[in-house]
Design an enzyme around this catalytic site. Structure first.
Site, PDB file in Angstrom:
ATOM      1  N   ASP A  38     -32.586 -13.207  26.614  1.00 42.05           N
ATOM      2  CA  ASP A  38     -33.238 -13.781  25.591  1.00 42.05           C
ATOM      3  C   ASP A  38     -32.322 -12.708  24.300  1.00 42.05           C
ATOM      4  O   ASP A  38     -31.575 -11.979  24.690  1.00 42.05           O
ATOM      5  CB  ASP A  38     -34.545 -12.370  25.044  1.00 42.05           C
ATOM      6  N   ASP A  73     -27.412 -14.598  22.509  1.00 41.93           N
ATOM      7  CA  ASP A  73     -27.657 -15.521  21.968  1.00 41.93           C
ATOM      8  C   ASP A  73     -27.395 -17.058  23.166  1.00 41.93           C
ATOM      9  O   ASP A  73     -26.258 -17.150  23.306  1.00 41.93           O
ATOM     10  CB  ASP A  73     -26.655 -15.699  20.544  1.00 41.93           C
ATOM     11  N   TYR A 171     -37.244 -28.362  12.032  1.00 45.90           N
ATOM     12  CA  TYR A 171     -37.664 -27.539  14.367  1.00 45.90           C
ATOM     13  C   TYR A 171     -38.639 -28.850  14.813  1.00 45.90           C
ATOM     14  O   TYR A 171     -38.030 -29.489  15.719  1.00 45.90           O
ATOM     15  CB  TYR A 171     -38.713 -27.692  14.050  1.00 45.90           C
ATOM     16  N   LYS A 175     -36.415 -30.357  18.222  1.00 45.14           N
ATOM     17  CA  LYS A 175     -37.392 -30.232  19.352  1.00 45.14           C
ATOM     18  C   LYS A 175     -37.243 -31.818  20.157  1.00 45.14           C
ATOM     19  O   LYS A 175     -37.399 -32.507  21.035  1.00 45.14           O
ATOM     20  CB  LYS A 175     -38.956 -30.055  19.142  1.00 45.14           C
ATOM     21  N   ILE A 204     -49.935 -23.409  21.497  1.00 46.54           N
ATOM     22  CA  ILE A 204     -50.043 -22.277  22.802  1.00 46.54           C
ATOM     23  C   ILE A 204     -50.253 -21.201  21.632  1.00 46.54           C
ATOM     24  O   ILE A 204     -49.302 -20.729  21.226  1.00 46.54           O
ATOM     25  CB  ILE A 204     -48.996 -22.287  23.627  1.00 46.54           C
ATOM     26  N   THR A 206     -50.283 -17.776  21.863  1.00 42.70           N
ATOM     27  CA  THR A 206     -48.520 -16.708  22.097  1.00 42.70           C
ATOM     28  C   THR A 206     -49.161 -15.332  21.086  1.00 42.70           C
ATOM     29  O   THR A 206     -49.460 -15.880  19.753  1.00 42.70           O
ATOM     30  CB  THR A 206     -47.534 -16.853  22.069  1.00 42.70           C
TER      31      THR A 206
HETATM   32  N1  NAD Z   1     -46.453 -21.587  21.257  1.00 42.31           N
HETATM   33  C1  NAD Z   1     -46.829 -22.649  20.374  1.00 42.31           C
HETATM   34  O1  NAD Z   1     -47.617 -23.386  20.688  1.00 42.31           O
HETATM   35  C2  NAD Z   1     -45.521 -23.606  21.375  1.00 42.31           C
HETATM   36  C3  NAD Z   1     -45.911 -25.011  20.789  1.00 42.31           C
HETATM   37  C4  NAD Z   1     -44.170 -25.931  21.241  1.00 42.31           C
HETATM   38  C5  NAD Z   1     -43.050 -25.642  21.881  1.00 42.31           C
HETATM   39  N2  NAD Z   1     -43.084 -24.372  22.200  1.00 42.31           N
HETATM   40  C6  NAD Z   1     -41.654 -24.179  21.874  1.00 42.31           C
HETATM   41  O2  NAD Z   1     -42.014 -22.795  22.840  1.00 42.31           O
HETATM   42  C7  NAD Z   1     -41.126 -21.715  23.177  1.00 42.31           C
HETATM   43  C8  NAD Z   1     -40.689 -20.642  23.429  1.00 42.31           C
HETATM   44  O3  NAD Z   1     -42.419 -20.288  22.012  1.00 42.31           O
HETATM   45  P1  NAD Z   1     -43.367 -19.048  22.042  1.00 42.31           P
HETATM   46  O4  NAD Z   1     -44.453 -19.312  21.480  1.00 42.31           O
HETATM   47  O5  NAD Z   1     -43.724 -18.487  23.409  1.00 42.31           O
HETATM   48  O6  NAD Z   1     -42.165 -18.634  21.685  1.00 42.31           O
HETATM   49  P2  NAD Z   1     -42.121 -16.644  21.021  1.00 42.31           P
HETATM   50  O7  NAD Z   1     -41.176 -16.241  19.426  1.00 42.31           O
HETATM   51  O8  NAD Z   1     -42.779 -15.835  21.393  1.00 42.31           O
HETATM   52  O9  NAD Z   1     -40.612 -16.772  21.866  1.00 42.31           O
HETATM   53  C9  NAD Z   1     -39.576 -17.183  21.197  1.00 42.31           C
HETATM   54  C10 NAD Z   1     -38.504 -16.403  22.280  1.00 42.31           C
HETATM   55  O10 NAD Z   1     -36.892 -16.970  22.504  1.00 42.31           O
HETATM   56  C11 NAD Z   1     -35.904 -15.794  21.576  1.00 42.31           C
HETATM   57  N3  NAD Z   1     -34.800 -16.864  21.384  1.00 42.31           N
HETATM   58  C12 NAD Z   1     -35.418 -17.826  19.891  1.00 42.31           C
HETATM   59  N4  NAD Z   1     -34.170 -17.879  19.551  1.00 42.31           N
HETATM   60  C13 NAD Z   1     -33.355 -17.430  20.437  1.00 42.31           C
HETATM   61  C14 NAD Z   1     -31.730 -17.609  20.841  1.00 42.31           C
HETATM   62  N5  NAD Z   1     -30.645 -18.511  20.125  1.00 42.31           N
HETATM   63  N6  NAD Z   1     -31.300 -17.454  22.266  1.00 42.31           N
HETATM   64  C15 NAD Z   1     -31.785 -16.463  22.777  1.00 42.31           C
HETATM   65  N7  NAD Z   1     -33.145 -16.464  22.688  1.00 42.31           N
HETATM   66  C16 NAD Z   1     -33.475 -17.088  21.893  1.00 42.31           C
HETATM   67  C17 NAD Z   1     -36.829 -15.132  20.919  1.00 42.31           C
HETATM   68  O11 NAD Z   1     -36.295 -13.776  20.579  1.00 42.31           O
HETATM   69  C18 NAD Z   1     -38.217 -15.129  21.917  1.00 42.31           C
HETATM   70  O12 NAD Z   1     -38.487 -13.927  22.868  1.00 42.31           O
HETATM   71  C19 NAD Z   1     -40.137 -22.564  22.201  1.00 42.31           C
HETATM   72  O13 NAD Z   1     -39.083 -23.370  22.379  1.00 42.31           O
HETATM   73  C20 NAD Z   1     -41.237 -23.463  20.957  1.00 42.31           C
HETATM   74  O14 NAD Z   1     -40.437 -24.059  20.343  1.00 42.31           O
HETATM   75  C21 NAD Z   1     -44.452 -22.848  21.449  1.00 42.31           C
END
Ligand code: NAD
Length: 263
Positions: A38, A73, A171, A175, A204, A206
């Site tokens: 991360d 990253d 975004y 995706k 979701i 979170t």
């Molecule tokens: N939560 C939702 O409703 C939802 C819905 C659809 C898709 N998603 C996708 O699920 C994945 C996780 O989302 P989440 O809700 O847990 O979000 P979150 O923000 O809780 O977690 C995302 C994590 O990714 C890390 N991150 C971002 N860019 C990065 C990079 N370039 N290098 C390394 N780490 C990086 C961040 O530091 C963070 O810890 C994401 O790809 C998001 O687009 C989430």
């Protein structure tokens, strides 16, 4: 319930986040050892998420497994190469890659399709699409040599649609690119034993989403009425499907993008 992933080695990017940490915990419970990545393991601390790298590792250890960690990253080739090398050195294989790093990552109020600035376009594509490509390419040499491997990408339910008002335009596009890359890569690497699939989550809850949703107009009662199961998703709803794609239960499944959104 048998352990589906006993002795498997899994890399999870975005492992500090809500969904990524749930995936790490579930893969650990299923018997895998983990390499966690991360750019900031405490990125969701202000909303009640993980406060440190140590708390994510503790989650894995509580599930009876072990993890190594790398902060960086995921779109950076030197980070991906170092993680692949460290994972191989520590655990001797790379069986599973979960590309979960990403998210909206730029200010929603300047994300409209007609005006969004170039730097936001680059930032969003880097976090979501480039990280997926970079990490996938960094493990494919090893998986090809092994003659096996499973890559699971996290795309978005929104990736197949545009927003109603043009917000979060890059975004959604990034995706959609992840979904497209999933099917292209699956076609290319299936012949050497590597499967590539994607999970497409609905909303979701979170820690970050639960905190930000009211401001973004999400999590409204009328939205719930449009979900067949009448509830929002939990991170483990996604982690369970990732476990399936990563395991031999999905041995004849590749190139699929599966919506996990409550219907
Ligand atoms: N939560 C939702 O409703 C939802 C819905 C659809 C898709 N998603 C996708 O699920 C994945 C996780 O989302 P989440 O809700 O847990 O979000 P979150 O923000 O809780 O977690 C995302 C994590 O990714 C890390 N991150 C971002 N860019 C990065 C990079 N370039 N290098 C390394 N780490 C990086 C961040 O530091 C963070 O810890 C994401 O790809 C998001 O687009 C989430």
């Amino acid at each position: 319930m048998p352990n589906l992933l006993t002795d498997k080695v899994a890399i999870v990017t975005g492992a500090g986040g809500g969904i990524g940490s749930a995936i790490a915990a579930r893969l650990a419970q299923a018997g895998a050892v983990l390499s966690l990545v991360d750019r900031n393991f405490a990125s969701t601390a202000e909303w009640g998420g993980h406060a440190s790298t140590a708390s994510v590792v503790a989650l894995v250890e509580a599930a009876g497994s072990q993890a190594i960690v790398a902060e960086g990253d995921a779109a950076d080739r030197s980070v991906a190469a170092a993680v692949a090398e460290q994972t191989l050195a520590k655990f001797g294989a790379i069986d599973i890659l979960v590309n979960c790093a990403g998210g909206v990552v730029t200010a929603a109020d300047r994300s409209f399709a007609s005006t969004s600035p170039d730097e936001d376009l680059d930032t969003v594509f880097r976090a979501n699409y480039r990280s997926t490509v970079t990490f996938s390419q960094s493990v494919l040499g090893v998986m090809r040599q092994q003659g096996s491997g499973a890559i699971v990408n996290i795309t978005s339910g929104l990736g197949h649609l545009s927003s109603r008002d043009g917000a979060l335009s890059h975004y959604f596009a990034s995706k959609a690119a992840v979904s497209s890359y999933t099917t292209s890569l699956a076609q290319e690497v299936g012949s050497f034993g590597v499967r590539v699939n994607a999970v497409l989550p609905g909303l979701i809850l979170t820690p970050r989403v639960a905190a930000q949703a009211p401001d973004r107009g999400a999590v409204r009662p009328e939205q719930l009425q449009r979900i067949s199961l009448r509830r929002y998703g939990q991170p483990d709803d996604i982690a369970k499907v990732v476990e399936f794609f990563a395991s031999d239960l999905a041995s004849y499944v590749t190139g699929q993008v599966l919506a996990v959104n409550g219907g």
